[in-house]
Design a protein around this motif. Structure first.
Motif, mmCIF file in Angstrom:
data_model
loop_
_atom_site.group_PDB
_atom_site.id
_atom_site.type_symbol
_atom_site.label_atom_id
_atom_site.label_comp_id
_atom_site.label_asym_id
_atom_site.label_seq_id
_atom_site.Cartn_x
_atom_site.Cartn_y
_atom_site.Cartn_z
ATOM 1 N N GLY A 17 0.775 -1.228 0.000
ATOM 2 C CA GLY A 17 0.000 0.000 0.000
ATOM 3 C C GLY A 17 0.807 1.279 0.000
ATOM 4 O O GLY A 17 1.829 1.409 -0.682
ATOM 5 N N GLY A 21 4.553 2.283 -1.467
ATOM 6 C CA GLY A 21 4.619 3.281 -2.530
ATOM 7 C C GLY A 21 5.542 4.424 -2.177
ATOM 8 O O GLY A 21 6.338 4.888 -3.007
ATOM 9 N N VAL A 192 -7.897 4.455 -1.113
ATOM 10 C CA VAL A 192 -6.785 4.063 -1.965
ATOM 11 C C VAL A 192 -6.817 2.550 -2.110
ATOM 12 O O VAL A 192 -7.027 1.827 -1.121
ATOM 13 C CB VAL A 192 -5.441 4.523 -1.357
ATOM 14 C CG1 VAL A 192 -4.257 4.007 -2.169
ATOM 15 C CG2 VAL A 192 -5.408 6.047 -1.245
ATOM 16 N N VAL A 193 -6.616 2.059 -3.306
ATOM 17 C CA VAL A 193 -6.641 0.611 -3.544
ATOM 18 C C VAL A 193 -5.348 0.003 -3.016
ATOM 19 O O VAL A 193 -4.251 0.279 -3.518
ATOM 20 C CB VAL A 193 -6.806 0.294 -5.039
ATOM 21 C CG1 VAL A 193 -6.834 -1.213 -5.260
ATOM 22 C CG2 VAL A 193 -8.082 0.930 -5.581
ATOM 23 N N THR A 194 -5.464 -0.798 -1.969
ATOM 24 C CA THR A 194 -4.329 -1.472 -1.351
ATOM 25 C C THR A 194 -4.741 -2.896 -1.000
ATOM 26 O O THR A 194 -5.917 -3.281 -1.159
ATOM 27 C CB THR A 194 -3.891 -0.756 -0.065
ATOM 28 O OG1 THR A 194 -4.936 -0.888 0.926
ATOM 29 C CG2 THR A 194 -3.620 0.730 -0.312
ATOM 30 N N GLN A 198 -8.741 -3.814 -0.868
ATOM 31 C CA GLN A 198 -9.206 -4.611 -2.001
ATOM 32 C C GLN A 198 -10.297 -5.610 -1.636
ATOM 33 O O GLN A 198 -11.274 -5.761 -2.388
ATOM 34 C CB GLN A 198 -8.032 -5.347 -2.651
ATOM 35 C CG GLN A 198 -8.358 -5.943 -4.018
ATOM 36 C CD GLN A 198 -8.580 -4.883 -5.079
ATOM 37 O OE1 GLN A 198 -7.679 -4.106 -5.383
ATOM 38 N NE2 GLN A 198 -9.780 -4.838 -5.642
ATOM 39 N N ARG A 219 -12.261 7.874 -10.166
ATOM 40 C CA ARG A 219 -11.426 6.694 -9.984
ATOM 41 C C ARG A 219 -10.957 6.654 -8.543
ATOM 42 O O ARG A 219 -10.940 7.681 -7.842
ATOM 43 C CB ARG A 219 -10.225 6.683 -10.920
ATOM 44 C CG ARG A 219 -9.153 7.724 -10.638
ATOM 45 C CD ARG A 219 -7.898 7.443 -11.452
ATOM 46 N NE ARG A 219 -6.847 8.452 -11.278
ATOM 47 C CZ ARG A 219 -5.948 8.457 -10.284
ATOM 48 N NH1 ARG A 219 -5.991 7.516 -9.350
ATOM 49 N NH2 ARG A 219 -5.022 9.397 -10.230
ATOM 50 N N THR A 222 -4.423 5.537 -5.842
ATOM 51 C CA THR A 222 -3.361 4.535 -5.892
ATOM 52 C C THR A 222 -2.257 4.956 -4.920
ATOM 53 O O THR A 222 -2.125 6.144 -4.585
ATOM 54 C CB THR A 222 -2.751 4.425 -7.302
ATOM 55 O OG1 THR A 222 -2.010 5.631 -7.585
ATOM 56 C CG2 THR A 222 -3.835 4.227 -8.353
ATOM 57 N N PRO A 223 -1.442 3.998 -4.466
ATOM 58 C CA PRO A 223 -0.325 4.366 -3.601
ATOM 59 C C PRO A 223 0.597 5.403 -4.230
ATOM 60 O O PRO A 223 1.143 6.268 -3.531
ATOM 61 C CB PRO A 223 0.395 3.034 -3.373
ATOM 62 C CG PRO A 223 -0.703 2.015 -3.450
ATOM 63 C CD PRO A 223 -1.608 2.530 -4.548
ATOM 64 N N ASP A 224 0.767 5.356 -5.544
ATOM 65 C CA ASP A 224 1.643 6.324 -6.199
ATOM 66 C C ASP A 224 1.067 7.740 -6.133
ATOM 67 O O ASP A 224 1.820 8.716 -6.039
ATOM 68 C CB ASP A 224 1.884 5.919 -7.655
ATOM 69 C CG ASP A 224 3.319 6.176 -8.086
ATOM 70 O OD1 ASP A 224 4.220 6.053 -7.233
ATOM 71 O OD2 ASP A 224 3.538 6.494 -9.265
ATOM 72 N N ASP A 225 -0.276 7.868 -6.198
ATOM 73 C CA ASP A 225 -0.891 9.190 -6.026
ATOM 74 C C ASP A 225 -0.439 9.813 -4.703
ATOM 75 O O ASP A 225 -0.139 11.013 -4.628
ATOM 76 C CB ASP A 225 -2.417 9.077 -5.994
ATOM 77 C CG ASP A 225 -3.021 8.720 -7.338
ATOM 78 O OD1 ASP A 225 -2.480 9.163 -8.368
ATOM 79 O OD2 ASP A 225 -4.040 8.008 -7.350
#
Length: 255
Positions: A17, A21, A192-194, A198, A219, A222-225
């Motif tokens: 997560g 990231g 955040v999708v982790t 999930q 949407r 994401t962890p990168d966001d």
């Protein structure tokens, strides 16, 4: 690239997560990073992933951040492996998601507050004297969109309390750290999708649709966001930023 060149960072929760990231992004930006996770297998997998990208990710695992002795060992490892601490990213957290009538006091309520508040307090307290000695540092904590609003149909009572506390606590840390050059800020993500979220997205009917209905950008995060924002807050670019909260939520809390 190299926005964190020469910086020495502790990142908690590197097994998956947001923590993972942030650790990988920080390495790509030139920082030296020591991570930790309670899940030793997941942490080691992140270490291997970093190695495959040409980076060295130091890690202490397993590490229970609700245990002061483990937190002290983490800081000692950072001093030993990195030589100092410029950045602390408190990404690790654990929370039980339940409505009040079903929530168990010890197993869920108290465990969530320990897993979302105590882990931040203990880590900040442990790094504080070392940041003071270096003339400053940057602390990045994680609140949540749930610190501002409740999500219809979601049992998140303890999580809302925990993240609201982190939000308030970080403002106080910023005040106490100001004279010492220590900056403290929060990031408040929506969902955040982790690995932790999930299962709810996959198996809870209507949950994804309810979350997305609040967002202007349609949407999930994401962890990168999140890692990009953490990079900014940890960098010298944010030298005049403290006691701030960055809502990374696709516009969910702006309605």
């Amino acid at each position: 690239m190299n926005r964190l060149n020469g910086k020495l960072a502790i990142v908690t929760g590197i097994g998956s997560g947001i923590g993972k990231g942030c650790a990988l992004r920080f390495l790509a930006e030139g920082a030296q990073v020591l991570g930790c996770d309670l899940n030793a297998q997941a942490a080691q997998a992140s270490v291997e992933e970093a190695r495959s990208a040409g980076h060295v990710l130091h890690s202490l695992h397993p590490c229970d951040l609700t245990n002061p002795a483990d937190v002290d060992a983490l800081v000692a490892a950072a001093l030993r492996e990195l030589g100092g601490i410029d950045i602390l990213v408190n990404a690790a957290a654990w929370g039980a998601f339940e409505f009040i009538e079903q929530m168990d006091y010890q197993r869920q309520w108290k465990a969530t507050l320990a897993g979302e508040i105590d882990v931040v307090f203990l880590a900040c307290k442990a790094v504080w004297p070392h940041m003071k000695a270096r003339g400053g540092g940057a602390i990045v904590n994680f609140a949540s969109a749930n610190a501002y609003e409740a999500l219809a149909g979601s049992g998140a009572l303890a999580h809302c309390a925990g993240k609201g506390a982190v939000l308030a606590m970080t403002r106080q840390l910023a005040m106490e750290g100001g004279p010492h050059g220590i900056r403290a800020n929060t990031i408040s993500p929506a969902l955040v999708v982790t690995g932790a979220t999930q299962p709810r997205l996959d198996h809870e009917p209507g949950f994804r649709e309810t979350v997305l209905s609040k967002m202007m950008i349609q949407r999930l995060g994401t962890p990168d966001d999140i890692a990009w924002c953490a990079t900014y807050l940890a960098s010298d670019e944010a030298g005049w930023v403290t006691a701030a909260d960055f809502k990374l939520d696709g516009g969910a809390t702006a309605w």
